[in-house]
Design a protein around this motif. Structure first.
Motif, PDB file in Angstrom:
ATOM      1  N   ALA A  50     -36.679 -90.264 -17.043  1.00  0.00           N
ATOM      2  CA  ALA A  50     -35.337 -90.513 -17.553  1.00  0.00           C
ATOM      3  C   ALA A  50     -34.833 -89.324 -18.368  1.00  0.00           C
ATOM      4  O   ALA A  50     -33.663 -88.923 -18.262  1.00  0.00           O
ATOM      5  N   ARG A  51     -35.726 -88.750 -19.171  1.00  0.00           N
ATOM      6  CA  ARG A  51     -35.324 -87.602 -19.979  1.00  0.00           C
ATOM      7  C   ARG A  51     -35.052 -86.387 -19.104  1.00  0.00           C
ATOM      8  O   ARG A  51     -34.107 -85.624 -19.346  1.00  0.00           O
ATOM      9  N   ARG A  52     -35.857 -86.204 -18.058  1.00  0.00           N
ATOM     10  CA  ARG A  52     -35.610 -85.080 -17.153  1.00  0.00           C
ATOM     11  C   ARG A  52     -34.253 -85.211 -16.468  1.00  0.00           C
ATOM     12  O   ARG A  52     -33.521 -84.233 -16.316  1.00  0.00           O
ATOM     13  N   ASN A  53     -33.927 -86.420 -16.066  1.00  0.00           N
ATOM     14  CA  ASN A  53     -32.623 -86.647 -15.440  1.00  0.00           C
ATOM     15  C   ASN A  53     -31.490 -86.375 -16.422  1.00  0.00           C
ATOM     16  O   ASN A  53     -30.454 -85.803 -16.069  1.00  0.00           O
ATOM     17  N   GLN A  54     -31.715 -86.790 -17.668  1.00  0.00           N
ATOM     18  CA  GLN A  54     -30.705 -86.551 -18.692  1.00  0.00           C
ATOM     19  C   GLN A  54     -30.506 -85.052 -18.924  1.00  0.00           C
ATOM     20  O   GLN A  54     -29.388 -84.571 -19.002  1.00  0.00           O
ATOM     21  N   TRP A  55     -31.611 -84.317 -18.996  1.00  0.00           N
ATOM     22  CA  TRP A  55     -31.511 -82.867 -19.214  1.00  0.00           C
ATOM     23  C   TRP A  55     -30.834 -82.190 -18.025  1.00  0.00           C
ATOM     24  O   TRP A  55     -30.076 -81.239 -18.192  1.00  0.00           O
ATOM     25  N   THR A  56     -31.097 -82.695 -16.808  1.00  0.00           N
ATOM     26  CA  THR A  56     -30.461 -82.122 -15.617  1.00  0.00           C
ATOM     27  C   THR A  56     -28.956 -82.329 -15.673  1.00  0.00           C
ATOM     28  O   THR A  56     -28.171 -81.406 -15.388  1.00  0.00           O
ATOM     29  N   ARG A  57     -28.519 -83.539 -16.058  1.00  0.00           N
ATOM     30  CA  ARG A  57     -27.079 -83.813 -16.170  1.00  0.00           C
ATOM     31  C   ARG A  57     -26.433 -82.937 -17.243  1.00  0.00           C
ATOM     32  O   ARG A  57     -25.334 -82.410 -17.055  1.00  0.00           O
ATOM     33  N   GLU A  58     -27.144 -82.793 -18.354  1.00  0.00           N
ATOM     34  CA  GLU A  58     -26.597 -81.966 -19.427  1.00  0.00           C
ATOM     35  C   GLU A  58     -26.472 -80.510 -18.988  1.00  0.00           C
ATOM     36  O   GLU A  58     -25.490 -79.828 -19.316  1.00  0.00           O
ATOM     37  N   LEU A  59     -27.456 -80.038 -18.234  1.00  0.00           N
ATOM     38  CA  LEU A  59     -27.419 -78.666 -17.745  1.00  0.00           C
ATOM     39  C   LEU A  59     -26.260 -78.466 -16.775  1.00  0.00           C
ATOM     40  O   LEU A  59     -25.528 -77.462 -16.834  1.00  0.00           O
ATOM     41  N   GLN A  60     -26.066 -79.444 -15.885  1.00  0.00           N
ATOM     42  CA  GLN A  60     -25.006 -79.337 -14.885  1.00  0.00           C
ATOM     43  C   GLN A  60     -23.615 -79.402 -15.525  1.00  0.00           C
ATOM     44  O   GLN A  60     -22.648 -78.844 -14.998  1.00  0.00           O
ATOM     45  N   ASN A  61     -23.508 -80.065 -16.665  1.00  0.00           N
ATOM     46  CA  ASN A  61     -22.206 -80.235 -17.316  1.00  0.00           C
ATOM     47  C   ASN A  61     -21.878 -79.147 -18.336  1.00  0.00           C
ATOM     48  O   ASN A  61     -20.804 -79.183 -18.962  1.00  0.00           O
ATOM     49  N   ILE A  62     -22.799 -78.214 -18.506  1.00  0.00           N
ATOM     50  CA  ILE A  62     -22.523 -77.136 -19.463  1.00  0.00           C
ATOM     51  C   ILE A  62     -21.397 -76.253 -18.930  1.00  0.00           C
ATOM     52  O   ILE A  62     -21.403 -75.844 -17.775  1.00  0.00           O
ATOM     53  N   LYS A  63     -20.405 -75.975 -19.789  1.00  0.00           N
ATOM     54  CA  LYS A  63     -19.294 -75.110 -19.413  1.00  0.00           C
ATOM     55  C   LYS A  63     -19.120 -74.027 -20.463  1.00  0.00           C
ATOM     56  O   LYS A  63     -19.362 -74.255 -21.643  1.00  0.00           O
ATOM     57  N   GLN A  64     -18.685 -72.883 -19.985  1.00  0.00           N
ATOM     58  CA  GLN A  64     -18.465 -71.771 -20.899  1.00  0.00           C
ATOM     59  C   GLN A  64     -17.217 -72.023 -21.728  1.00  0.00           C
ATOM     60  O   GLN A  64     -16.158 -72.385 -21.212  1.00  0.00           O
ATOM     61  N   GLY A  65     -17.368 -71.846 -23.053  1.00  0.00           N
ATOM     62  CA  GLY A  65     -16.232 -72.049 -23.939  1.00  0.00           C
ATOM     63  C   GLY A  65     -15.185 -70.956 -23.784  1.00  0.00           C
ATOM     64  O   GLY A  65     -15.461 -69.874 -23.254  1.00  0.00           O
ATOM     65  N   ASP A  66     -13.971 -71.239 -24.263  1.00  0.00           N
ATOM     66  CA  ASP A  66     -12.864 -70.281 -24.117  1.00  0.00           C
ATOM     67  C   ASP A  66     -13.171 -68.941 -24.777  1.00  0.00           C
ATOM     68  O   ASP A  66     -12.856 -67.879 -24.219  1.00  0.00           O
ATOM     69  N   ASN A  67     -13.767 -68.978 -25.943  1.00  0.00           N
ATOM     70  CA  ASN A  67     -14.048 -67.736 -26.671  1.00  0.00           C
ATOM     71  C   ASN A  67     -15.552 -67.394 -26.674  1.00  0.00           C
ATOM     72  O   ASN A  67     -16.013 -66.606 -27.501  1.00  0.00           O
ATOM     73  N   GLU A  68     -16.289 -67.996 -25.749  1.00  0.00           N
ATOM     74  CA  GLU A  68     -17.739 -67.808 -25.698  1.00  0.00           C
ATOM     75  C   GLU A  68     -18.089 -66.666 -24.761  1.00  0.00           C
ATOM     76  O   GLU A  68     -17.569 -66.584 -23.631  1.00  0.00           O
ATOM     77  N   SER A  69     -18.965 -65.756 -25.219  1.00  0.00           N
ATOM     78  CA  SER A  69     -19.365 -64.624 -24.384  1.00  0.00           C
ATOM     79  C   SER A  69     -20.295 -65.119 -23.275  1.00  0.00           C
ATOM     80  O   SER A  69     -20.899 -66.186 -23.374  1.00  0.00           O
ATOM     81  N   VAL A  70     -20.402 -64.298 -22.234  1.00  0.00           N
ATOM     82  CA  VAL A  70     -21.303 -64.636 -21.124  1.00  0.00           C
ATOM     83  C   VAL A  70     -22.746 -64.701 -21.610  1.00  0.00           C
ATOM     84  O   VAL A  70     -23.523 -65.559 -21.199  1.00  0.00           O
ATOM     85  N   GLU A  71     -23.090 -63.795 -22.535  1.00  0.00           N
ATOM     86  CA  GLU A  71     -24.453 -63.775 -23.052  1.00  0.00           C
ATOM     87  C   GLU A  71     -24.801 -65.061 -23.783  1.00  0.00           C
ATOM     88  O   GLU A  71     -25.855 -65.664 -23.559  1.00  0.00           O
ATOM     89  N   ASN A  72     -23.891 -65.519 -24.655  1.00  0.00           N
ATOM     90  CA  ASN A  72     -24.125 -66.765 -25.375  1.00  0.00           C
ATOM     91  C   ASN A  72     -24.146 -67.966 -24.442  1.00  0.00           C
ATOM     92  O   ASN A  72     -24.933 -68.893 -24.607  1.00  0.00           O
ATOM     93  N   TYR A  73     -23.257 -67.936 -23.435  1.00  0.00           N
ATOM     94  CA  TYR A  73     -23.214 -69.031 -22.473  1.00  0.00           C
ATOM     95  C   TYR A  73     -24.530 -69.101 -21.692  1.00  0.00           C
ATOM     96  O   TYR A  73     -25.085 -70.178 -21.475  1.00  0.00           O
TER      97      TYR A  73
END
Length: 327
Positions: free
Chosen positions: A303-326
């Motif tokens: 269940a935790r692995r599935n949760q981490w997978t969903r969280e990883l897939q939903n990560i989006k780069q912020g408007d003022n976030e650098s590529v390195e930080n993202y």
């Protein structure tokens, strides 16, 4: 073989015991795991050892020494100028050489033991590196080659006097060995308990230093976060953080699991107390009784692995976030 009087089978058998974590009933002087060098304080290394090691590593391709090498050299420093027992001194030099790993062994143990003994005397305990002349003379004495003196060969009486001086024995006496090789061999065969006792005392001291080093108060340069076993905690990440802190702090290997357990709280601590009987080491590849393997398998549920997978897939780069930080 890189060690004198040691077969490959014996070496592999001893190393296998260390790899498998078995109890070592008989410590071996050639084994750096039995007698580690990094646990010996600098002020306990005898004067002259560094120059001795430089000489033997260059002249005879010595590759590695152990804590037992240092201990035996210390015994030699203590005994050399107060004993007249040749068999005692040869026994000590033999122990030194048997504890050293060589790249190649083109000189016999008997011959190299003689050179070590003779050059130790000529350099006053390796307070200086042996000169070419000293090395040449030692070679000539061992091989019964007349030693030149002001470009003139020694006569029979001078050679006899020299042999008396070096070995305390008259080579012309029929009751004693008549050449250096036989003399050395006899001393090895008639080794005394004094060597074993003196060397064992020094090895015991090294063992005590090693134990004290391993059981010392643990220093902490890098901190480790506590792990509670909550759903939002990542066991993979925690293991990586602990590994990094363990290396940076220089903590002893034999306390790794105990130190890791000290950072477990609540549900994580309960898991450890229940499962500790199934844990034998921190990690060995393809082994089911690793701490990190059982820890991750328990706390990284499906269940935790599935949760981490969903969280990883939903990560989006912020408007003022650098590529390195993202990343």
């Amino acid at each position: 073989m890189p060690f004198y009087n040691l077969s490959k089978a014996e070496l592999k058998s001893h190393q296998r015991k260390h790899r498998r974590g078995r109890i070592i009933n008989q410590k071996e002087v050639y084994c750096i795991q039995c007698y580690p060098t990094d646990s010996i304080p600098a002020d306990n290394i005898p004067d002259g050892f560094e120059k001795f090691w430089l000489w033997i590593s260059i002249q005879y391709t010595a590759k590695q020494y152990t804590g037992a090498t240092v201990a035996a050299f210390k015994v030699l420093k203590t005994e050399f100028f107060i004993t007249t027992q040749l068999n005692t001194l040869v026994g000590i030099t033999t122990k030194i050489l048997q504890s050293i790993k060589f790249r190649q062994m083109n000189t016999s143990l008997l011959e190299l033991s003689f050179y070590l003994h003779k050059l130790f005397e000529l350099t006053n305990g390796f307070k200086s590196l042996p000169t070419n002349t000293q090395v040449t003379n030692a070679y000539q004495i061992f091989h019964n080659i007349p030693v030149s003196n002001n470009n003139a060969n020694m006569n029979e009486g001078q050679m006899r006097d020299l042999m008396k001086l070096v070995w305390g024995a008259d080579p012309t006496d029929t009751n004693n060995p008549r050449n250096v090789g036989n003399l050395l061999e006899n001393t090895l065969n008639n080794n005394t308990n004094a060597i074993t006792t003196a060397l064992q005392n020094n090895l015991t001291a090294i063992n005590a230093l090693t134990t004290a080093n391993q059981n010392r108060t643990t220093s902490k340069v890098v901190d480790v976060p506590f792990f509670y076993g909550h759903d939002d905690e990542d066991p993979y990440e925690w293991c990586q953080l602990f590994e990094a802190a363990f290396a940076a702090n220089g903590w002893p290997d034999n306390r790794k699991i105990a130190l890791a357990a000290g950072f477990l709280k609540e549900a994580a601590r309960d898991w450890y107390e229940e499962d500790r009987g199934n844990i034998n080491q921190w990690h060995i590849d393809a082994n089911a009784n690793n701490f990190d393997t059982r820890f991750i398998n328990y706390f990284a549920t499906a269940a935790r692995r599935n949760q981490w997978t969903r969280e990883l897939q939903n990560i989006k780069q912020g408007d003022n976030e650098s590529v390195e930080n993202y990343s």
